[in-house]
Scaffold this motif. Structure first.
Motif, PDB file in Angstrom:
ATOM      1  N   GLY A 168      20.021   2.797 -50.130  1.00 22.67           N
ATOM      2  CA  GLY A 168      20.718   3.579 -51.140  1.00 22.67           C
ATOM      3  C   GLY A 168      19.860   4.669 -51.750  1.00 22.67           C
ATOM      4  N   THR A 169      20.519   5.588 -52.440  1.00 23.20           N
ATOM      5  CA  THR A 169      19.855   6.671 -53.163  1.00 23.20           C
ATOM      6  C   THR A 169      20.502   6.776 -54.544  1.00 23.20           C
ATOM      7  N   THR A 170      20.058   7.724 -55.329  1.00 22.80           N
ATOM      8  CA  THR A 170      20.648   7.924 -56.649  1.00 22.80           C
ATOM      9  C   THR A 170      22.141   8.223 -56.556  1.00 22.80           C
ATOM     10  N   THR A 171      22.540   8.953 -55.522  1.00 26.59           N
ATOM     11  CA  THR A 171      23.933   9.378 -55.394  1.00 26.59           C
ATOM     12  C   THR A 171      24.791   8.470 -54.527  1.00 26.59           C
ATOM     13  N   THR A 172      24.160   7.531 -53.806  1.00 27.45           N
ATOM     14  CA  THR A 172      24.873   6.727 -52.811  1.00 27.45           C
ATOM     15  C   THR A 172      24.397   5.279 -52.866  1.00 27.45           C
ATOM     16  N   PRO A 173      25.308   4.309 -52.971  1.00 33.20           N
ATOM     17  CA  PRO A 173      24.883   2.914 -53.099  1.00 33.20           C
ATOM     18  C   PRO A 173      24.328   2.332 -51.804  1.00 33.20           C
ATOM     19  N   ALA A 174      23.558   1.258 -51.951  1.00 30.36           N
ATOM     20  CA  ALA A 174      23.034   0.526 -50.806  1.00 30.36           C
ATOM     21  C   ALA A 174      24.184  -0.145 -50.057  1.00 30.36           C
ATOM     22  N   ILE A 219      28.626   2.752 -60.609  1.00 27.57           N
ATOM     23  CA  ILE A 219      30.046   2.937 -60.307  1.00 27.57           C
ATOM     24  C   ILE A 219      30.165   3.581 -58.933  1.00 27.57           C
ATOM     25  N   ALA A 220      30.576   2.809 -57.942  1.00 21.69           N
ATOM     26  CA  ALA A 220      30.737   3.329 -56.586  1.00 21.69           C
ATOM     27  C   ALA A 220      32.194   3.737 -56.383  1.00 21.69           C
ATOM     28  N   VAL A 221      32.403   4.992 -55.990  1.00 20.86           N
ATOM     29  CA  VAL A 221      33.748   5.546 -55.883  1.00 20.86           C
ATOM     30  C   VAL A 221      33.991   6.035 -54.460  1.00 20.86           C
ATOM     31  N   GLY A 260      24.075   5.776 -73.765  1.00 17.76           N
ATOM     32  CA  GLY A 260      23.617   5.080 -72.572  1.00 17.76           C
ATOM     33  C   GLY A 260      23.882   5.917 -71.336  1.00 17.76           C
ATOM     34  N   THR A 261      23.523   5.393 -70.194  1.00 16.18           N
ATOM     35  CA  THR A 261      23.726   6.092 -68.927  1.00 16.18           C
ATOM     36  C   THR A 261      24.322   5.151 -67.895  1.00 16.18           C
ATOM     37  N   THR A 262      24.915   5.743 -66.888  1.00 17.92           N
ATOM     38  CA  THR A 262      25.418   5.011 -65.737  1.00 17.92           C
ATOM     39  C   THR A 262      25.329   5.930 -64.535  1.00 17.92           C
ATOM     40  N   LYS A 263      25.368   5.374 -63.353  1.00 22.59           N
ATOM     41  CA  LYS A 263      25.370   6.183 -62.141  1.00 22.59           C
ATOM     42  C   LYS A 263      26.754   6.130 -61.502  1.00 22.59           C
ATOM     43  N   VAL A 264      27.286   7.298 -61.176  1.00 20.80           N
ATOM     44  CA  VAL A 264      28.529   7.415 -60.421  1.00 20.80           C
ATOM     45  C   VAL A 264      28.140   7.813 -58.998  1.00 20.80           C
ATOM     46  N   GLN A 265      28.466   6.965 -58.020  1.00 22.27           N
ATOM     47  CA  GLN A 265      27.959   7.149 -56.664  1.00 22.27           C
ATOM     48  C   GLN A 265      29.071   7.286 -55.628  1.00 22.27           C
ATOM     49  N   ARG A 266      28.735   7.978 -54.541  1.00 22.63           N
ATOM     50  CA  ARG A 266      29.655   8.176 -53.429  1.00 22.63           C
ATOM     51  C   ARG A 266      29.618   6.937 -52.529  1.00 22.63           C
ATOM     52  N   TYR A 267      30.711   6.204 -52.482  1.00 23.74           N
ATOM     53  CA  TYR A 267      30.777   4.934 -51.754  1.00 23.74           C
ATOM     54  C   TYR A 267      30.299   5.113 -50.312  1.00 23.74           C
ATOM     55  N   SER A 268      29.531   4.132 -49.834  1.00 28.20           N
ATOM     56  CA  SER A 268      28.939   4.233 -48.498  1.00 28.20           C
ATOM     57  C   SER A 268      29.447   3.140 -47.566  1.00 28.20           C
ATOM     58  N   LYS A 269      29.410   3.454 -46.264  1.00 27.71           N
ATOM     59  CA  LYS A 269      29.775   2.499 -45.228  1.00 27.71           C
ATOM     60  C   LYS A 269      28.713   2.540 -44.127  1.00 27.71           C
ATOM     61  N   LEU A 270      28.502   1.389 -43.473  1.00 22.88           N
ATOM     62  CA  LEU A 270      27.520   1.309 -42.396  1.00 22.88           C
ATOM     63  C   LEU A 270      28.005   0.301 -41.363  1.00 22.88           C
ATOM     64  N   THR A 271      27.987   0.693 -40.097  1.00 21.81           N
ATOM     65  CA  THR A 271      28.397  -0.191 -39.011  1.00 21.81           C
ATOM     66  C   THR A 271      27.194  -0.548 -38.157  1.00 21.81           C
ATOM     67  N   ALA A 272      27.342  -1.599 -37.343  1.00 17.95           N
ATOM     68  CA  ALA A 272      26.274  -1.984 -36.418  1.00 17.95           C
ATOM     69  C   ALA A 272      26.875  -2.693 -35.210  1.00 17.95           C
ATOM     70  N   ASN A 273      26.388  -2.327 -34.031  1.00 16.30           N
ATOM     71  CA  ASN A 273      26.799  -2.964 -32.789  1.00 16.30           C
ATOM     72  C   ASN A 273      25.564  -3.139 -31.909  1.00 16.30           C
ATOM     73  N   ALA A 274      25.234  -4.402 -31.612  1.00 18.44           N
ATOM     74  CA  ALA A 274      24.025  -4.705 -30.844  1.00 18.44           C
ATOM     75  C   ALA A 274      24.395  -5.140 -29.429  1.00 18.44           C
ATOM     76  N   GLY A 275      23.590  -4.759 -28.457  1.00 19.61           N
ATOM     77  CA  GLY A 275      23.852  -5.143 -27.083  1.00 19.61           C
ATOM     78  C   GLY A 275      22.675  -4.826 -26.167  1.00 19.61           C
ATOM     79  N   PRO A 276      22.729  -5.261 -24.922  1.00 23.07           N
ATOM     80  CA  PRO A 276      23.886  -5.911 -24.276  1.00 23.07           C
ATOM     81  C   PRO A 276      24.073  -7.354 -24.742  1.00 23.07           C
ATOM     82  N   GLU A 277      25.251  -7.891 -24.478  1.00 21.37           N
ATOM     83  CA  GLU A 277      25.586  -9.261 -24.854  1.00 21.37           C
ATOM     84  C   GLU A 277      26.177  -9.980 -23.642  1.00 21.37           C
ATOM     85  N   PRO A 278      25.560 -11.062 -23.154  1.00 21.85           N
ATOM     86  CA  PRO A 278      24.258 -11.578 -23.576  1.00 21.85           C
ATOM     87  C   PRO A 278      23.133 -10.707 -23.029  1.00 21.85           C
TER      88      PRO A 278
END
Length: 287
Positions: free
Chosen positions: A270-276, A70-72, A177-195
């Motif tokens: 990802g980790t136990t507390t944070t999704p991939a 469960i990502a929140v 049973g069990t479930t994981k409640v995780q802190r929603y994650s974000k990741l950005t990427a910017n590659a350069g120079p272009e071209p």
């Protein structure tokens, strides 16, 4: 429904929550006495798979969120579907006017020692599958903006269920049973120079952040391994080039040699507390 309280309050409040739905509109005048009965009822809920009960009901085969973590995030309400089997005596009146059941998840080893508990707002929808069993479907809502979670709540939670009838009899069972409640994650990427000229260096930068449930903001996830990955134009598979670590602000920087046109991205396992999370690939033209 969130509950962050003492053991007795956790159990009694959970029973009261469903008791309100077990009493039909025509019996509204009896609601107060019904709640009083619940308030004086035993709130014992032992560890493991059983609990002290005045209602002869047990639960099994529970599945939370279709088996997924469960990502929140910080503001959006997360709906968590739960299914389970309810077993009862053949002569028990399980009509919706007299009986209700609902799922719950809790942080801790047992319901009575839980540091936090989330219970379905409404009773589950239960359908008879035999004279003694019912198949139940419920929804637990997680409301981060309303303070349902603290950052320390991220990780493994346990699952359970409760049932109540209009006479005040009830049961609560954990260890389903069990479930994981995780802190929603974000990741950005910017590659350069272009071209970029073939053989020159390409630098990919980004930032890894995750939800903070205490201030409802996203903050850098520090000192975490992040993979730099490349997908050649015309192909569908990313290849890991190297692994780097996010800095004290969550910033990520990785370099590589330009060889082919293609997409560069950053990837966090990802980790136990944070999704991939994978950043969106950034195309770079190599000349």
């Amino acid at each position: 429904m969130r509950i962050r309280a003492t053991a007795a309050a956790v159990s009694i409040t959970g029973v009261l929550a469903l008791s309100a739905f077990a009493v039909p509109a025509a019996q509204a005048a009896d609601a107060a006495s019904g709640k009083a009965a619940f308030s004086s009822a035993s709130a014992d809920a032992t560890s493991g798979t059983t609990t002290t009960s005045t209602l002869d009901v047990t639960f099994s085969d529970m599945k939370v969120n279709n088996g997924k973590n469960i990502a929140v995030g910080t503001t959006n309400v997360v709906s968590v579907p739960v299914t389970y089997t309810l077993t009862h005596p053949a002569d028990m009146d399980t009509s919706s006017d007299h009986f209700a059941s609902g799922p719950l998840i809790y942080r801790g080893s047992s319901p009575d020692t839980a540091s936090n508990m989330l219970i379905s707002d409404d009773p589950a929808t239960c359908t008879a599958t035999s004279s003694t069993t019912m198949s139940c479907k419920g929804v637990i809502y997680v409301r981060p903006a309303d303070g349902d979670l603290m950052n320390a709540d991220a990780g493994t939670w346990n699952a359970g269920a409760l049932a109540v009838d209009d006479s005040g009899d009830h049961t609560m069972q954990g260890g389903l049973g069990t479930t994981k409640v995780q802190r929603y994650s974000k990741l950005t990427a910017n590659a350069g120079p272009e071209p970029v000229v073939k053989g020159r260096t390409i630098t990919t930068t980004g930032k890894l952040t995750r939800a903070n449930w205490e201030d409802n903001q996203y903050h850098g996830y520090t000192n975490q391994p992040v993979k730099l990955q490349f997908r050649k134009a015309g192909t569908s598979t990313y290849t890991t080039i190297k692994t780097v670590y996010s800095d004290s602000y969550g910033n990520v920087k990785a370099t590589a040699t330009a060889q082919y046109d293609g997409y560069w991205r950053l990837s966090f396992a990802g980790t136990t507390t944070t999704p991939a999370v994978n950043a969106t690939g950034d195309f770079v033209d190599v000349q």
